[in-house]
Design a protein around this motif. Structure first.
Motif, PDB file in Angstrom:
ATOM      1  N   SER A   1       0.809  -1.222   0.000  1.00 53.49           N
ATOM      2  CA  SER A   1       0.000   0.000   0.000  1.00 53.49           C
ATOM      3  C   SER A   1       0.838   1.265   0.000  1.00 53.49           C
ATOM      4  CB  SER A   1      -0.921   0.028   1.226  1.00 53.49           C
ATOM      5  OG  SER A   1      -0.165   0.224   2.412  1.00 53.49           O
ATOM      6  N   GLY A   2       2.083   1.199   0.516  1.00 52.06           N
ATOM      7  CA  GLY A   2       2.872   2.412   0.707  1.00 52.06           C
ATOM      8  C   GLY A   2       2.376   3.233   1.875  1.00 52.06           C
ATOM      9  N   GLN A   3       1.681   2.580   2.811  1.00 46.76           N
ATOM     10  CA  GLN A   3       1.108   3.270   3.966  1.00 46.76           C
ATOM     11  C   GLN A   3       1.527   2.561   5.255  1.00 46.76           C
ATOM     12  OE1 GLN A   3      -3.003   2.659   3.039  1.00 46.76           O
ATOM     13  NE2 GLN A   3      -3.184   4.510   1.801  1.00 46.76           N
TER      14      GLN A   3
ATOM     15  N   GLN B   1       8.437   4.380  -4.911  1.00 42.92           N
ATOM     16  CA  GLN B   1       9.536   4.238  -5.879  1.00 42.92           C
ATOM     17  C   GLN B   1       9.080   3.460  -7.109  1.00 42.92           C
ATOM     18  OE1 GLN B   1      11.584   6.356  -4.663  1.00 42.92           O
ATOM     19  NE2 GLN B   1      10.484   6.087  -2.715  1.00 42.92           N
ATOM     20  N   ILE B   2       8.189   2.476  -6.901  1.00 45.04           N
ATOM     21  CA  ILE B   2       7.636   1.733  -8.038  1.00 45.04           C
ATOM     22  C   ILE B   2       6.808   2.660  -8.918  1.00 45.04           C
ATOM     23  CG2 ILE B   2       5.992  -0.083  -8.687  1.00 45.04           C
ATOM     24  CD1 ILE B   2       6.947  -1.666  -6.249  1.00 45.04           C
TER      25      ILE B   2
ATOM     26  N   SER C   1       2.423   7.135   2.748  1.00 43.17           N
ATOM     27  CA  SER C   1       3.178   7.572   3.920  1.00 43.17           C
ATOM     28  C   SER C   1       4.603   7.986   3.578  1.00 43.17           C
ATOM     29  CB  SER C   1       3.201   6.455   4.963  1.00 43.17           C
ATOM     30  OG  SER C   1       1.893   6.144   5.402  1.00 43.17           O
ATOM     31  N   SER C   2       4.954   7.953   2.300  1.00 42.65           N
ATOM     32  CA  SER C   2       6.293   8.333   1.881  1.00 42.65           C
ATOM     33  C   SER C   2       6.225   8.925   0.479  1.00 42.65           C
ATOM     34  CB  SER C   2       7.231   7.124   1.904  1.00 42.65           C
ATOM     35  OG  SER C   2       8.559   7.507   1.580  1.00 42.65           O
ATOM     36  N   LYS C   3       7.367   9.366  -0.017  1.00 38.55           N
ATOM     37  CA  LYS C   3       7.433  10.000  -1.334  1.00 38.55           C
ATOM     38  C   LYS C   3       8.560   9.377  -2.154  1.00 38.55           C
ATOM     39  CE  LYS C   3       5.860  14.494   0.406  1.00 38.55           C
ATOM     40  NZ  LYS C   3       6.207  15.937   0.558  1.00 38.55           N
TER      41      LYS C   3
ATOM     42  N   ASN D   1      17.451  12.263   2.281  1.00 40.47           N
ATOM     43  CA  ASN D   1      18.166  11.161   1.655  1.00 40.47           C
ATOM     44  C   ASN D   1      19.022  10.390   2.637  1.00 40.47           C
ATOM     45  OD1 ASN D   1      17.093  12.014  -0.745  1.00 40.47           O
ATOM     46  ND2 ASN D   1      18.868  13.245  -1.312  1.00 40.47           N
ATOM     47  N   ALA D   2      19.138  10.878   3.876  1.00 35.96           N
ATOM     48  CA  ALA D   2      20.035  10.252   4.831  1.00 35.96           C
ATOM     49  C   ALA D   2      19.344   9.172   5.655  1.00 35.96           C
ATOM     50  CB  ALA D   2      20.627  11.302   5.765  1.00 35.96           C
ATOM     51  N   LEU D   3      18.030   9.149   5.653  1.00 39.26           N
ATOM     52  CA  LEU D   3      17.311   8.199   6.486  1.00 39.26           C
ATOM     53  C   LEU D   3      17.264   6.825   5.826  1.00 39.26           C
ATOM     54  CD1 LEU D   3      14.321  10.377   7.716  1.00 39.26           C
ATOM     55  CD2 LEU D   3      16.342   9.678   9.021  1.00 39.26           C
ATOM     56  N   PRO D   4      17.293   5.756   6.622  1.00 42.72           N
ATOM     57  CA  PRO D   4      17.175   4.411   6.051  1.00 42.72           C
ATOM     58  C   PRO D   4      15.839   4.239   5.337  1.00 42.72           C
ATOM     59  CG  PRO D   4      17.924   4.322   8.325  1.00 42.72           C
ATOM     60  CD  PRO D   4      17.500   5.731   8.067  1.00 42.72           C
ATOM     61  N   TYR D   5      15.827   3.359   4.356  1.00 37.39           N
ATOM     62  CA  TYR D   5      14.600   3.102   3.612  1.00 37.39           C
ATOM     63  C   TYR D   5      13.681   2.216   4.436  1.00 37.39           C
ATOM     64  CZ  TYR D   5      17.974   4.558   0.118  1.00 37.39           C
ATOM     65  OH  TYR D   5      18.935   5.244  -0.569  1.00 37.39           O
ATOM     66  N   SER D   6      12.405   2.548   4.438  1.00 39.41           N
ATOM     67  CA  SER D   6      11.424   1.765   5.173  1.00 39.41           C
ATOM     68  C   SER D   6      10.494   1.077   4.187  1.00 39.41           C
ATOM     69  CB  SER D   6      10.629   2.666   6.119  1.00 39.41           C
ATOM     70  OG  SER D   6       9.909   3.641   5.378  1.00 39.41           O
ATOM     71  N   LEU D   7       9.625   0.221   4.699  1.00 39.93           N
ATOM     72  CA  LEU D   7       8.735  -0.547   3.829  1.00 39.93           C
ATOM     73  C   LEU D   7       7.786   0.346   3.042  1.00 39.93           C
ATOM     74  CD1 LEU D   7       7.803  -3.637   6.056  1.00 39.93           C
ATOM     75  CD2 LEU D   7       9.686  -3.357   4.442  1.00 39.93           C
ATOM     76  N   VAL D   8       7.368   1.455   3.630  1.00 36.50           N
ATOM     77  CA  VAL D   8       6.414   2.319   2.925  1.00 36.50           C
ATOM     78  C   VAL D   8       7.066   3.125   1.816  1.00 36.50           C
ATOM     79  CG1 VAL D   8       4.853   2.479   4.897  1.00 36.50           C
ATOM     80  CG2 VAL D   8       6.676   4.186   4.625  1.00 36.50           C
TER      81      VAL D   8
END
Length: 594
Positions: A79-81, A560-561, A576-578, A548-555
């Motif tokens: 969902s990206g949420q 990105q897709i 919940s992300s961009k 850009n410094a934060l770790p990537y999360s599941l959302v």
């Protein structure tokens, strides 16, 4: 009347060759989810395929989910949420299944009742794009994967790999997305332990790494590969601790994610972590009446209380002459209490105490007339968009509104107080920006009391039950300067040799059972927790972090897709992300000629 004509040179005709039309490669995405792959453990012993991909990847070993149950984590991905948005909180997508830990019955399907998945989004795009999903038959394929145009359900990871190779080989120009589930690593962790020192777990990781190699080989072996632009995402949905998962320890929430493209330059992201508690509720069985509506909260909520007395003199402005109160806070989800709408589902408050040294301050009953004005100070939530600071000298109450509050996002707040003749100079900062400065007409000498420090709800109550997350609560015996406020906010821990270390009175960031521990190591200043406190983990918010410094999360995965497939993202999707891969277009954006 004379006239003239201006002459221009008449160059000979030049016949240039028409350039070949440029075109952008056909973009496709392969998303591989390795269930139960603990990122920190993977970093200790990275198998060869994944290790080789890191040279051309944006990646992190210390990503986080906001829970570690299967349906919740997959819902984050698809969902990206975050779970508070998609409302899937358990291990099952089946709405008929009841999770013992899900007392509010949050579980839902992966369809319209829960969230709109990436498969549905791809299908809804104005141009023809199709998707595929390959996994082990179960709730995931029955509920969440069923929206893919092509669904392959099998009964082993070996067959998942074989089926995915076939899917990749047969993808046509319209096929844009393939999502793959591998579950053997999760099963090995449950059977033994989620760490690389466990031979069975390591063997499962290594075997899955081999599967990933075969999938990459299948991608690169396509006859149309030179005309395609593939983004390959490898991620885990959660980790594990010992031989279990499902709770909120860092080991269980920990994920690994990489975004691979042959033209990416390597970039590893990481960040400090912060532990936080949810502060909410009220006192057990105390009836409160406001606007002719009453509430009797069934059990004491969660707040933290010191011992009071002489031990807490260090928080008395009358003793220190200067004081800085600093914390990180997130008003995230209003408390759910059916039938009491006057007190829930709102971010609007009326001087509700966030933290205080004034136990009996404010309204005890229903009206201002019943206020008990005892000496002390309190930091409040005011209205829906402000904080506040209140000083009471035993006779009068003075408050200053502090604008800049946001809800559903972490913020850093610092309030400085300093004696200024017969008054008190107050300055307040939100996210490093000075939002208020005022000389308050209360004498510092009149603020002395023996009350405890309270984090969370206290006697002040008027509209709305507080419900918020808070951490890194620090007290300083100095009114920090503007530059010092931003400086300390960027530090998860204050080094022993830091110039301000001697001014730090106490710091509260991590709980141990029913105690919120003083990070300075003074056990006498530990705070007692009431109710049922639950400690969670998140990336540390600081004023110094760049996006850009934060770790990537599941959302992060779904946005990105969408970016890669050139799909416009609507605000109504409530992501919940961009997208952030657009920051690296200089690395991979190339046009080829036909």
């Amino acid at each position: 009347m004379a006239s003239s004509c201006r002459k221009f040179p008449d160059p000979p005709l030049v016949f240039e060759e028409e350039p070949e039309l440029a075109f952008q490669k056909d973009r496709k995405v392969l998303l591989v989810v390795v269930e139960g792959l603990n990122g920190i453990e993977l970093e200790k012993d990275t198998p060869p395929t994944i290790k080789s991909m890191l040279a051309n990847s944006k990646y992190t070993f210390n990503g986080l989910s906001d829970g570690s149950k299967d349906a919740l984590t997959w819902s984050n991905i698809l969902s990206g949420q975050w779970s508070d948005v998609h409302n899937v909180h358990g291990n099952s997508f089946d709405p008929e299944d009841i999770d013992d830990d899900d007392i509010h019955d949050h579980e839902g399907t992966g369809g319209a009742e829960g969230f709109v998945s990436i498969f549905q989004r791809v299908n809804e795009v104005g141009r023809k794009m199709t998707s595929a999903a390959i996994g082990n038959k179960g709730d995931l394929t029955d509920y969440a994967f069923k929206y893919a145009d092509k669904l392959v359900e099998v009964d082993s990871d070996q067959k998942v790999k074989d089926s995915t190779v076939n899917v990749i080989k047969s993808m046509d120009a319209h096929a844009s997305l393939a999502v793959v589930q591998f579950s053997d690593v999760r099963k090995a962790g449950l059977a033994n332990a989620f760490n690389m020192s466990n031979a069975s777990y390591k063997a499962a990781v290594d075997k899955t790494d081999g599967y990933v190699k075969e999938l990459l080989d299948a991608v690169k072996g396509r006859s149309t590969y030179d005309k395609e632009d593939w983004l390959v995402i490898i991620t885990s949905n959660h980790g594990g601790i010992e031989n279990k998962y499902g709770s909120d320890s860092f080991e269980e929430l920990n994920t690994f994610t990489l975004y691979y493209h042959p033209l990416f330059k390597t970039q590893k992201t990481s960040a400090d972590l912060m532990n936080y508690l949810r502060f909410h509720g009220w006192y057990a069985n105390e009836t409160i009446t406001t606007n002719s509506k009453s509430i009797s909260y069934p059990e004491t909520g969660v707040h933290a209380v010191s011992t009071g007395g002489a031990e807490d003199d260090i928080y008395n402005l009358a003793k220190t002459g200067e004081l800085t109160i600093e914390f990180k806070i997130n008003f995230y989800k209003p408390l759910e209490l059916p039938n009491f709408s006057a007190y829930v589902n709102t971010y609007s408050f009326w001087y509700q105490n966030i933290l205080s040294k004034d136990k009996e301050g404010g309204w005890v009953g229903a009206t201002v007339a019943s206020a008990v004005q005892t000496p002390g100070w309190s930091v409040n939530a005011y209205s829906s968009d402000s904080y506040g600071i209140t000083l009471q000298d035993g006779k009068t109450t003075k408050s200053v509104r502090i604008p800049g509050r946001k809800n559903q996002t972490w913020q850093h707040v610092a309030i400085t107080l300093k004696k200024s003749g017969e008054k008190t100079m107050m300055m307040a900062f939100v996210d490093g920006i000075k939002q208020a400065q005022e000389e308050m007409e209360v004498n510092v000498a009149d603020l002395d009391n023996i009350e405890p420090i309270i984090l969370g709800f206290s006697r002040r109550f008027q509209y709305g039950l507080l419900d918020f997350y808070m951490t890194d609560v620090r007290f300083w015996n100095k009114a920090l300067a503007d530059s010092e406020v931003s400086q300390v906010a960027c530090l998860a821990d204050l080094p022993n040799n830091h110039a301000l270390n001697g001014n730090l009175i106490s710091a509260f960031r991590k709980s141990d059972g029913n105690k919120l521990k003083d990070a300075k190591g003074n056990a006498a200043r530990d705070l007692s927790l009431t109710g049922t406190p639950v400690q969670k983990t998140a990336f540390n918010y600081t004023l110094c972090s760049s996006g850009n410094a934060l770790p990537y999360s599941l959302v992060d995965i779904a946005p990105q897709i969408y970016y890669w497939l050139d799909m416009p993202i609507a605000d109504s999707w409530l992501l919940s992300s961009k997208p952030f891969l657009n920051n690296y277009e200089v690395e991979f954006m190339q046009e080829q000629t036909k």
